[in-house]
Design a protein around this motif. Sequence first.
Motif, PDB file in Angstrom:
ATOM      1  N   GLY A   1       4.047 -14.146 -11.689  1.00  0.00           N
ATOM      2  CA  GLY A   1       3.367 -13.466 -11.609  1.00  0.00           C
ATOM      3  C   GLY A   1       2.828 -12.395 -10.873  1.00  0.00           C
ATOM      4  O   GLY A   1       4.472 -12.261 -10.331  1.00  0.00           O
ATOM      5  N   CYS A   2       1.518 -11.682 -10.829  1.00  0.00           N
ATOM      6  CA  CYS A   2       2.028 -10.446  -9.599  1.00  0.00           C
ATOM      7  C   CYS A   2       1.477 -10.423  -8.185  1.00  0.00           C
ATOM      8  O   CYS A   2       0.155 -11.205  -8.331  1.00  0.00           O
ATOM      9  CB  CYS A   2       1.758  -8.539 -10.634  1.00  0.00           C
ATOM     10  N   VAL A   3       1.611  -9.824  -7.120  1.00  0.00           N
ATOM     11  CA  VAL A   3       0.926  -9.891  -6.131  1.00  0.00           C
ATOM     12  C   VAL A   3       1.358  -8.129  -5.470  1.00  0.00           C
ATOM     13  O   VAL A   3       1.339  -7.377  -6.019  1.00  0.00           O
ATOM     14  CB  VAL A   3       1.887 -10.483  -4.791  1.00  0.00           C
ATOM     15  N   ARG A   4       0.420  -8.170  -4.633  1.00  0.00           N
ATOM     16  CA  ARG A   4       0.179  -6.631  -4.700  1.00  0.00           C
ATOM     17  C   ARG A   4       1.074  -6.578  -2.721  1.00  0.00           C
ATOM     18  O   ARG A   4       1.327  -6.947  -1.728  1.00  0.00           O
ATOM     19  CB  ARG A   4      -1.535  -6.295  -4.342  1.00  0.00           C
ATOM     20  N   ALA A   5       1.799  -5.563  -3.237  1.00  0.00           N
ATOM     21  CA  ALA A   5       3.162  -5.127  -2.126  1.00  0.00           C
ATOM     22  C   ALA A   5       2.876  -3.528  -1.549  1.00  0.00           C
ATOM     23  O   ALA A   5       2.155  -3.057  -2.544  1.00  0.00           O
ATOM     24  CB  ALA A   5       4.132  -5.732  -2.707  1.00  0.00           C
ATOM     25  N   VAL A   6       3.369  -3.507  -0.340  1.00  0.00           N
ATOM     26  CA  VAL A   6       3.329  -2.295   0.136  1.00  0.00           C
ATOM     27  C   VAL A   6       4.985  -1.840  -0.306  1.00  0.00           C
ATOM     28  O   VAL A   6       5.565  -2.306  -0.013  1.00  0.00           O
ATOM     29  CB  VAL A   6       3.325  -1.932   1.022  1.00  0.00           C
ATOM     30  N   CYS A   7       5.193  -0.750  -0.799  1.00  0.00           N
ATOM     31  CA  CYS A   7       6.891  -0.403  -1.098  1.00  0.00           C
ATOM     32  C   CYS A   7       7.582   0.326   0.276  1.00  0.00           C
ATOM     33  O   CYS A   7       6.180   1.131   1.144  1.00  0.00           O
ATOM     34  CB  CYS A   7       6.588   0.931  -2.179  1.00  0.00           C
ATOM     35  N   GLN A   8       8.657  -0.420   0.554  1.00  0.00           N
ATOM     36  CA  GLN A   8       9.346   0.199   1.937  1.00  0.00           C
ATOM     37  C   GLN A   8       9.071   1.343   1.381  1.00  0.00           C
ATOM     38  O   GLN A   8      10.650   1.476   2.915  1.00  0.00           O
ATOM     39  CB  GLN A   8       9.858  -0.872   2.258  1.00  0.00           C
ATOM     40  N   ARG A   9       9.240   1.693   0.685  1.00  0.00           N
ATOM     41  CA  ARG A   9      10.083   3.858   0.042  1.00  0.00           C
ATOM     42  C   ARG A   9       8.948   4.412   0.882  1.00  0.00           C
ATOM     43  O   ARG A   9       8.926   5.608   1.406  1.00  0.00           O
ATOM     44  CB  ARG A   9      10.890   3.764  -1.146  1.00  0.00           C
ATOM     45  N   CYS A  10       8.369   5.036  -0.148  1.00  0.00           N
ATOM     46  CA  CYS A  10       7.412   5.322  -0.004  1.00  0.00           C
ATOM     47  C   CYS A  10       5.046   5.168   0.826  1.00  0.00           C
ATOM     48  O   CYS A  10       4.755   5.610   0.686  1.00  0.00           O
ATOM     49  CB  CYS A  10       7.185   5.900  -1.356  1.00  0.00           C
ATOM     50  N   LEU A  11       5.783   3.632   1.275  1.00  0.00           N
ATOM     51  CA  LEU A  11       4.597   2.582   2.090  1.00  0.00           C
ATOM     52  C   LEU A  11       3.144   2.700   0.875  1.00  0.00           C
ATOM     53  O   LEU A  11       1.970   3.164   2.066  1.00  0.00           O
ATOM     54  CB  LEU A  11       4.076   3.635   2.937  1.00  0.00           C
ATOM     55  N   GLN A  12       3.329   2.997  -0.228  1.00  0.00           N
ATOM     56  CA  GLN A  12       1.878   3.175  -1.125  1.00  0.00           C
ATOM     57  C   GLN A  12       2.592   1.761  -1.377  1.00  0.00           C
ATOM     58  O   GLN A  12       2.666   1.241  -1.801  1.00  0.00           O
ATOM     59  CB  GLN A  12       2.052   3.798  -2.086  1.00  0.00           C
ATOM     60  N   PRO A  13       0.541   1.036  -1.742  1.00  0.00           N
ATOM     61  CA  PRO A  13       0.806  -0.626  -2.186  1.00  0.00           C
ATOM     62  C   PRO A  13       0.909   0.010  -4.044  1.00  0.00           C
ATOM     63  O   PRO A  13       0.749   0.754  -4.995  1.00  0.00           O
ATOM     64  CB  PRO A  13      -0.856  -0.677  -2.353  1.00  0.00           C
ATOM     65  N   PHE A  14       1.876  -1.317  -4.490  1.00  0.00           N
ATOM     66  CA  PHE A  14       1.783  -1.403  -5.837  1.00  0.00           C
ATOM     67  C   PHE A  14       1.205  -2.728  -6.103  1.00  0.00           C
ATOM     68  O   PHE A  14       2.121  -3.771  -5.074  1.00  0.00           O
ATOM     69  CB  PHE A  14       3.315  -0.386  -6.281  1.00  0.00           C
ATOM     70  N   ASP A  15       2.230  -2.896  -7.510  1.00  0.00           N
ATOM     71  CA  ASP A  15       1.870  -4.486  -7.809  1.00  0.00           C
ATOM     72  C   ASP A  15       3.343  -4.811  -7.910  1.00  0.00           C
ATOM     73  O   ASP A  15       4.333  -4.152  -8.779  1.00  0.00           O
ATOM     74  CB  ASP A  15       1.142  -4.678  -9.785  1.00  0.00           C
ATOM     75  N   LEU A  16       3.719  -6.161  -7.862  1.00  0.00           N
ATOM     76  CA  LEU A  16       4.749  -6.526  -7.303  1.00  0.00           C
ATOM     77  C   LEU A  16       5.146  -8.146  -8.652  1.00  0.00           C
ATOM     78  O   LEU A  16       4.215  -8.969  -7.993  1.00  0.00           O
ATOM     79  CB  LEU A  16       5.732  -6.780  -6.418  1.00  0.00           C
TER      80      LEU A  16
END
Length: 168
Positions: free
Chosen positions: A62-77
């Motif tokens: 499944g998917c969780v909403r996370a924060v990219c640790q490179r650009c600090l934008q939310p994305f589906d992981l």
Amino acid sequence: MVIDSIAFARLGHELSGTLQVGSCSRLCQGLPSPQAGSVVWSLAGRHEPGADGAWLDVRAQGCVRAVCQRCLQPFDLELRVHRSLGLVESQSQLDAMDALQTEDPDTEYMLAEAHLEVLELIEDELILAMPFAPHHEHCPAPMPGGAAPEDGRKSPFAVLATLKHGKN
């Protein structure tokens, strides 16, 4: 949902379902809110008579909403779990299995429980599947001038680019 792990495995039982990510409080710690995704999971028991081993095969996706640790934008992981858990009946057996350091990273051992919470086990495995520093495979292109997409402010590091180019 509670099972007797050894009996479940020895009888070859199976369970499956869908779990709302938002209901997994431990998994959601440190993730953006709200979490609207879901996880499809299954748990299958198996018994290997020759080795006298009882196993639980855990699968979840499944998917969780996370924060990219490179650009600090939310994305589906996307999270995927496929793990075999060998059941042992004592702490000394567990210590001995851990000491063997099996070469298969998808095989682990755990103490058998007469009252195992299935959804807690699924959540535990999802937590273990979370990367330490989640990130996009390819971060979206930065906005012109180093502006942050969510609030329009310039990056405090944008001036460094002008300093670098000014010395050439």
